[in-house]
Design an enzyme around this catalytic site. Structure first.
Site, PDB file in Angstrom:
ATOM      1  N   HIS A  62      44.215  38.874  42.283  1.00  0.00           N
ATOM      2  CA  HIS A  62      44.101  39.496  40.956  1.00  0.00           C
ATOM      3  C   HIS A  62      45.389  39.393  40.148  1.00  0.00           C
ATOM      4  O   HIS A  62      46.493  39.333  40.699  1.00  0.00           O
ATOM      5  CB  HIS A  62      43.766  40.989  41.122  1.00  0.00           C
ATOM      6  CG  HIS A  62      42.496  41.237  41.855  1.00  0.00           C
ATOM      7  ND1 HIS A  62      42.232  42.419  42.505  1.00  0.00           N
ATOM      8  CD2 HIS A  62      41.408  40.455  42.080  1.00  0.00           C
ATOM      9  CE1 HIS A  62      41.048  42.366  43.079  1.00  0.00           C
ATOM     10  NE2 HIS A  62      40.525  41.174  42.829  1.00  0.00           N
ATOM     11  N   LYS A  72      54.635  44.099  40.760  1.00  0.00           N
ATOM     12  CA  LYS A  72      54.206  45.066  41.779  1.00  0.00           C
ATOM     13  C   LYS A  72      55.191  45.091  42.942  1.00  0.00           C
ATOM     14  O   LYS A  72      55.695  44.043  43.357  1.00  0.00           O
ATOM     15  CB  LYS A  72      52.822  44.663  42.331  1.00  0.00           C
ATOM     16  CG  LYS A  72      51.717  44.691  41.291  1.00  0.00           C
ATOM     17  CD  LYS A  72      50.498  43.947  41.732  1.00  0.00           C
ATOM     18  CE  LYS A  72      49.512  43.814  40.583  1.00  0.00           C
ATOM     19  NZ  LYS A  72      48.459  42.832  40.857  1.00  0.00           N
ATOM     20  N   TYR A 132      51.260  50.580  46.236  1.00  0.00           N
ATOM     21  CA  TYR A 132      52.142  49.748  45.423  1.00  0.00           C
ATOM     22  C   TYR A 132      52.449  50.368  44.066  1.00  0.00           C
ATOM     23  O   TYR A 132      51.653  51.109  43.514  1.00  0.00           O
ATOM     24  CB  TYR A 132      51.575  48.334  45.238  1.00  0.00           C
ATOM     25  CG  TYR A 132      50.153  48.231  44.764  1.00  0.00           C
ATOM     26  CD1 TYR A 132      49.084  48.539  45.609  1.00  0.00           C
ATOM     27  CD2 TYR A 132      49.848  47.788  43.487  1.00  0.00           C
ATOM     28  CE1 TYR A 132      47.774  48.426  45.189  1.00  0.00           C
ATOM     29  CE2 TYR A 132      48.541  47.652  43.059  1.00  0.00           C
ATOM     30  CZ  TYR A 132      47.516  47.970  43.922  1.00  0.00           C
ATOM     31  OH  TYR A 132      46.204  47.858  43.501  1.00  0.00           O
ATOM     32  N   ASP A 170      35.111  39.940  43.305  1.00  0.00           N
ATOM     33  CA  ASP A 170      36.068  38.952  43.826  1.00  0.00           C
ATOM     34  C   ASP A 170      35.364  37.678  44.290  1.00  0.00           C
ATOM     35  O   ASP A 170      35.942  36.597  44.233  1.00  0.00           O
ATOM     36  CB  ASP A 170      36.888  39.553  44.973  1.00  0.00           C
ATOM     37  CG  ASP A 170      37.913  40.577  44.469  1.00  0.00           C
ATOM     38  OD1 ASP A 170      38.033  40.728  43.225  1.00  0.00           O
ATOM     39  OD2 ASP A 170      38.559  41.240  45.303  1.00  0.00           O
TER      40      ASP A 170
HETATM   41  C1  T46 Z   1      43.457  48.142  40.012  1.00  0.00           C
HETATM   42  C2  T46 Z   1      42.873  49.433  39.499  1.00  0.00           C
HETATM   43  C3  T46 Z   1      41.535  49.752  39.692  1.00  0.00           C
HETATM   44  N1  T46 Z   1      41.041  50.936  39.224  1.00  0.00           N
HETATM   45  C4  T46 Z   1      39.633  51.253  39.484  1.00  0.00           C
HETATM   46  C5  T46 Z   1      38.660  50.216  38.991  1.00  0.00           C
HETATM   47  C6  T46 Z   1      37.543  50.277  40.000  1.00  0.00           C
HETATM   48  O1  T46 Z   1      36.605  51.275  39.626  1.00  0.00           O
HETATM   49  C7  T46 Z   1      38.226  50.700  41.289  1.00  0.00           C
HETATM   50  C8  T46 Z   1      38.481  49.559  42.248  1.00  0.00           C
HETATM   51  O2  T46 Z   1      39.132  48.541  41.512  1.00  0.00           O
HETATM   52  P1  T46 Z   1      39.321  47.090  42.155  1.00  0.00           P
HETATM   53  O3  T46 Z   1      38.049  46.706  42.847  1.00  0.00           O
HETATM   54  O4  T46 Z   1      39.843  46.183  41.084  1.00  0.00           O
HETATM   55  O5  T46 Z   1      40.438  47.389  43.244  1.00  0.00           O
HETATM   56  P2  T46 Z   1      41.231  46.253  44.086  1.00  0.00           P
HETATM   57  O6  T46 Z   1      40.284  45.151  44.473  1.00  0.00           O
HETATM   58  O7  T46 Z   1      41.972  46.968  45.147  1.00  0.00           O
HETATM   59  O8  T46 Z   1      42.238  45.682  43.021  1.00  0.00           O
HETATM   60  C9  T46 Z   1      43.615  45.507  43.307  1.00  0.00           C
HETATM   61  O9  T46 Z   1      43.691  44.469  44.228  1.00  0.00           O
HETATM   62  C10 T46 Z   1      44.799  43.604  44.207  1.00  0.00           C
HETATM   63  C11 T46 Z   1      45.318  43.485  45.602  1.00  0.00           C
HETATM   64  C12 T46 Z   1      45.867  43.893  43.254  1.00  0.00           C
HETATM   65  O10 T46 Z   1      47.000  43.405  43.396  1.00  0.00           O
HETATM   66  C13 T46 Z   1      45.572  44.625  42.043  1.00  0.00           C
HETATM   67  O11 T46 Z   1      46.573  45.595  41.830  1.00  0.00           O
HETATM   68  C14 T46 Z   1      44.263  45.280  41.977  1.00  0.00           C
HETATM   69  O12 T46 Z   1      43.454  44.419  41.203  1.00  0.00           O
HETATM   70  O13 T46 Z   1      39.471  51.286  40.887  1.00  0.00           O
HETATM   71  C15 T46 Z   1      41.824  51.853  38.551  1.00  0.00           C
HETATM   72  O14 T46 Z   1      41.340  52.921  38.119  1.00  0.00           O
HETATM   73  N2  T46 Z   1      43.144  51.550  38.328  1.00  0.00           N
HETATM   74  C16 T46 Z   1      43.705  50.380  38.782  1.00  0.00           C
HETATM   75  O15 T46 Z   1      44.924  50.165  38.580  1.00  0.00           O
END
Ligand code: T46
Length: 182
Positions: A62, A72, A132, A170
């Site tokens: 991402h 980060k 992070y 993803d």
């Molecule tokens: C990233 C983020 C997400 N969210 C909410 C949005 C979704 O409802 C839920 C899960 O989000 P997401 O599926 O994008 O989470 P990850 O797959 O862990 O995303 C992260 O994964 C990789 C490893 C990264 O480096 C990024 O920081 C980030 O994209 O959390 C938020 O409310 N705030 C945030 O900063």
């Protein structure tokens, strides 16, 4: 605290100094003065994130586009991951190159991923807690990413793809070549 730059300019591995005694241990997980002195980077972290994942979960790759891009500082609180970052800075001599590192709660190393990089990790132990700091706020509208098994990036995740747990979002990320029209 030891800070060493990787072969990707601006990407650093940080090894905190662990102070152990009969009670357990203490370590500084971030020190702005030392970080700036060693790297010349004066970050203002504005958001801390934490995620918990089971073994086999892959989150990434991402990044946020444009001026919402995030640097980060990532670390594992418990468990183990293979963490990967990819240089997406078009003017960089390492454009399209990636760096991988095992992060766990034993060595407690951290990775500083600068703006202009994609980031992701595969979880290698159950109940892994990943934490992070970000120097820019989450902006859903500017989120983007590259599919984890992108042929051009050719990242070795060290984990069997059919055992990975990947979100639908993803699974549908773009390829590097379609993203950069190259
Ligand atoms: C990233 C983020 C997400 N969210 C909410 C949005 C979704 O409802 C839920 C899960 O989000 P997401 O599926 O994008 O989470 P990850 O797959 O862990 O995303 C992260 O994964 C990789 C490893 C990264 O480096 C990024 O920081 C980030 O994209 O959390 C938020 O409310 N705030 C945030 O900063």
């Amino acid at each position: 605290m030891e800070i060493a730059e990787t072969y990707l300019k601006g990407c650093f591995v940080i090894t905190p100094k662990m102070h152990k005694d009969e009670r357990g241990y203490f370590l500084e997980t971030f020190n702005e003065k030392i970080f700036f002195k060693t790297t010349g980077i004066k970050n203002k972290f504005v958001q801390d994130n934490l995620s918990k994942s089971s073994k086999g979960v892959l989150r990434g790759l991402h990044f946020q586009k444009g001026n919402t891009a995030q640097a980060k500082l990532v670390q594992v609180i418990s468990g183990k991951v293979l963490d990967v970052c990819v240089d997406l800075r078009k003017d960089s001599p390492t454009f399209g190159k990636h760096f991988s590192i095992l992060l766990d709660c034993v060595k407690k190393q951290q990775l500083y991923v600068p703006r202009g990089f994609a980031h992701g990790f595969i979880v290698l132990e159950n109940n892994t807690v990943f934490s992070y700091k970000c120097d820019n706020y989450y902006d859903k509208s500017s989120e983007s990413g590259i599919i984890f098994n992108d042929k051009f990036l050719n990242i070795d995740w060290g984990f069997s793809e059919d055992k990975m747990i990947v979100s639908e979002k993803d699974k549908n990320l773009l390829t590097f070549k379609s993203l950069f029209k190259c």
